[in-house]
Design an enzyme around this catalytic site. Structure first.
Site, PDB file in Angstrom:
ATOM      1  N   LYS A   1       0.868  -1.147  -0.073  1.00 14.06           N
ATOM      2  CA  LYS A   1      -0.063   0.046  -0.076  1.00 14.06           C
ATOM      3  C   LYS A   1       0.797   0.953  -0.093  1.00 14.06           C
ATOM      4  O   LYS A   1       1.562   1.503   0.883  1.00 14.06           O
ATOM      5  CB  LYS A   1      -0.989   0.086   1.258  1.00 14.06           C
TER       6      LYS A   1
ATOM      7  N   GLY B   1       6.142   5.462   8.664  1.00 14.67           N
ATOM      8  CA  GLY B   1       5.359   6.750   8.675  1.00 14.67           C
ATOM      9  C   GLY B   1       5.419   7.351  10.116  1.00 14.67           C
ATOM     10  O   GLY B   1       6.275   7.360  10.978  1.00 14.67           O
ATOM     11  N   SER B   2       4.112   7.933  10.330  1.00 16.04           N
ATOM     12  CA  SER B   2       4.034   8.957  11.598  1.00 16.04           C
ATOM     13  C   SER B   2       3.696   8.101  12.797  1.00 16.04           C
ATOM     14  O   SER B   2       3.136   6.889  12.849  1.00 16.04           O
ATOM     15  CB  SER B   2       2.875   9.946  11.428  1.00 16.04           C
TER      16      SER B   2
ATOM     17  N   THR C   1      -0.315   7.180  13.146  1.00 13.16           N
ATOM     18  CA  THR C   1      -0.853   6.125  12.129  1.00 13.16           C
ATOM     19  C   THR C   1      -0.272   4.999  12.892  1.00 13.16           C
ATOM     20  O   THR C   1      -1.101   3.921  12.663  1.00 13.16           O
ATOM     21  CB  THR C   1      -0.332   6.570  10.935  1.00 13.16           C
ATOM     22  N   ALA C   2       0.978   4.893  13.294  1.00 12.32           N
ATOM     23  CA  ALA C   2       1.510   3.513  13.775  1.00 12.32           C
ATOM     24  C   ALA C   2       0.593   2.963  14.884  1.00 12.32           C
ATOM     25  O   ALA C   2       0.274   1.834  15.072  1.00 12.32           O
ATOM     26  CB  ALA C   2       2.899   3.798  14.147  1.00 12.32           C
TER      27      ALA C   2
ATOM     28  N   GLU D   1       8.776   1.820  11.373  1.00 13.58           N
ATOM     29  CA  GLU D   1       9.908   2.673  11.430  1.00 13.58           C
ATOM     30  C   GLU D   1       9.050   4.102  11.354  1.00 13.58           C
ATOM     31  O   GLU D   1       8.576   4.389  10.316  1.00 13.58           O
ATOM     32  CB  GLU D   1      10.533   2.557  10.125  1.00 13.58           C
TER      33      GLU D   1
ATOM     34  N   CYS E   1      13.196  11.219   7.555  1.00 15.86           N
ATOM     35  CA  CYS E   1      12.993  10.755   8.809  1.00 15.86           C
ATOM     36  C   CYS E   1      14.307  10.786   9.840  1.00 15.86           C
ATOM     37  O   CYS E   1      14.154  11.053  11.025  1.00 15.86           O
ATOM     38  CB  CYS E   1      12.149   9.329   9.014  1.00 15.86           C
TER      39      CYS E   1
ATOM     40  N   GLU F   1       8.378  16.582  15.386  1.00 16.21           N
ATOM     41  CA  GLU F   1       9.109  16.298  14.016  1.00 16.21           C
ATOM     42  C   GLU F   1       8.241  17.294  13.164  1.00 16.21           C
ATOM     43  O   GLU F   1       6.980  17.270  13.088  1.00 16.21           O
ATOM     44  CB  GLU F   1       8.851  14.733  13.655  1.00 16.21           C
TER      45      GLU F   1
END
Length: 487
Positions: A181, A234-235, A238-239, A256, A289, A384
């Site tokens: 995805k 990602g963020s 969302t994780a 990650e 990142c 971040e």
């Protein structure tokens, strides 16, 4: 040419999903917009739970045969995929630059060749993957890596194809099947990868690509009971949602996530080197990142460091990423630009000083920015930004340097500039980070473990660590002299 095919700088790209070896269209689409000029590149199939379920079913159906495929054959197919990438480097480079705004020169010379390397590396590592047998009271122990099953791989927009290959290559090498995805802001090279993999002879259903908004398709992928691994870059927010979704099935995760990495500059460092490392943090318009966005500089050299930094950073050319002379391109999306500017303006309102930058450019471009007079507990230091924004703080000694470096919720990476190897050893031992670079930056060997500490992630990938994640690691214990001869 199909009605579902768009042309990007002369390259044909199919906008449909790739499921079970076939192109599948959705009833709805979403616009893919180039950050270079805000133009709509094309309308992309907008996946739903229906496409997600179909992709997982295709991966499940293809898994037994691919898992049973010999290591040598799997490695051969991965090398064929790498061959396909190398043949299309120019096409992949211009499509990805158009799609996400990263520098074309970087895609040509570094990123796309690295994609091919990633497939070759895991193909070769697979062939030498082994653990030495050992004995326990005369019993033999044999460690093996068994394919785990269908995997869902969710990738970000800042380096779409390279970060996808870091996941897809080891998963396929391990004997797993994949549902990829890509991020909705940069989906195009994932579609081209599906074409390349099919041309390389990867069996239908082994790699599937579904596109769409995470809010509409993500849960159907991450909560599916037939998914055996989930890897996400990602963020943090969302994780957390993915982890909640996967929890019902105890699906193993590799995450990650974000970073707020420090770059420590000691007085004994080569200042030209240190300044070069610091300016390098504007790479990809700060959308990295791993970037060392918090410059921590020893007090005695801070003034000289800042002078040299401003001189070097002010020489960066910002503009069209397709121009070979450009150093800093656009940011990915108007929403991201708003986020970046919001961070900067709130910091300035709280007392920070913009030594350079601190403002938007035209379109989706943000001026490379350096903020000083920032407090350790301030938002700009703790959160971040993911844009071309750095902060500078000073320290008096090693203890304060380490305290400041470790003083966030993150722990992805750190960079240390020093001329003293003993100091480097002392400081790096105390830093909380998954990767520490000393007098260098962004050197990544796939044999090394990669991942973050604290809120920067869960797990490690790279080399054997990748196979440990994408496989069910088995130990077989056999009794001594326990065989019965029936002959």
């Amino acid at each position: 040419m199909s009605a579902h095919t768009i042309t990007v700088a002369g390259v044909a790209v199919d906008t449909r999903h790739w499921i079970g070896g076939e192109r599948v269209a959705s009833a709805q689409t979403f616009p893919d917009v180039s950050p270079i000029d805000g133009s709509t590149i094309g309308e992309i199939s907008r996946g739903t739970a229906m496409e997600a379920t179909a992709a997982v079913a295709a991966a499940k159906a293809a898994f037994p045969a691919w898992a049973a495929t010999s290591r040598a054959e799997r490695a051969r197919v991965l090398h064929a995929i790498a061959d396909g990438v190398e043949k299309r480097i120019e096409e992949l480079a211009i499509v990805e630059t158009t799609d996400n705004g990263a520098l074309l020169r970087s895609h040509r010379r570094g990123v796309m060749p690295r994609v091919a390397h990633n497939f070759r590396f895991f193909a070769d590592w697979l062939l030498k993957l082994e653990h030495e047998d050992f004995e326990t009271r005369g019993h033999s122990n044999h460690v093996s890596w068994d394919p785990a099953g269908p995997c869902v791989l969710i990738t970000p927009w800042n380096a779409p194809l390279m970060l996808a290959s870091w996941k897809v290559a080891p998963a396929l090498a391990a004997g797993d099947t994949v549902v990829l995805k890509p991020a909705e802001w940069s989906p195009l090279t994932a579609s081209l990868l599906a074409d390349i993999a099919a041309e390389a002879g990867l069996p239908a259903g082994v790699l599937n690509v579904v596109q769409g908004y995470g809010s509409e398709i993500g849960d159907a992928l991450t909560s599916h009971p037939d998914v055996r691994r989930i890897s996400f870059t990602g963020s943090v927010p969302t994780a957390k949602r993915i982890a909640e979704s996967a929890a019902a099935n105890l699906t193993p995760l590799s995450l990650e996530l974000g970073g707020k990495s420090p770059l420590l500059v000691f007085a004994d460092a080569d200042l030209d080197l240190a300044v070069g490392l610091a300016v390098e943090q504007y790479d990809n318009a700060g959308q990295v990142c791993l970037a060392g966005t918090r410059l921590l500089v020893e007090e005695s050299v801070a003034e000289e460091f800042t002078r040299r930094f401003v001189e070097k950073a002010s020489a960066l050319k910002q503009g069209d990423p397709r121009d070979e002379a450009t150093d800093v391109g656009p940011n990915i999306h108007p929403r991201q630009l708003e986020k970046i500017d919001g961070f900067v303006q709130r910091a300035v309102a709280a007392g920070a000083r913009a030594v350079i930058g601190g403002h938007r450019g035209d379109g989706q471009y943000y001026a490379p920015t350096l903020l000083t007079d920032v407090a350790q507990d301030s938002e700009i230091v703790q959160e971040e930004v993911f844009g071309p924004v750095l902060t500078l703080q000073t320290f008096a000694d090693e203890d304060e340097a380490v305290r400041l470096a470790n003083g966030t919720r993150f722990g992805l990476a750190a960079t240390v500039a020093t001329g003293d190897p003993e100091r480097a050893e002392r400081v790096t031992a105390r830093l909380v980070a998954g990767t520490v670079w000393v007098n260098c930056f962004f050197v990544r060997d796939l044999r090394a473990p990669f991942g973050g500490s604290r809120l920067s992630g869960v797990g490690r990938e790279g080399g054997t660590w990748s196979f440990d994640f994408y496989c069910d690691v088995k130990n077989t214990v056999t009794a001594p002299n326990g065989w019965t001869n029936h002959g």
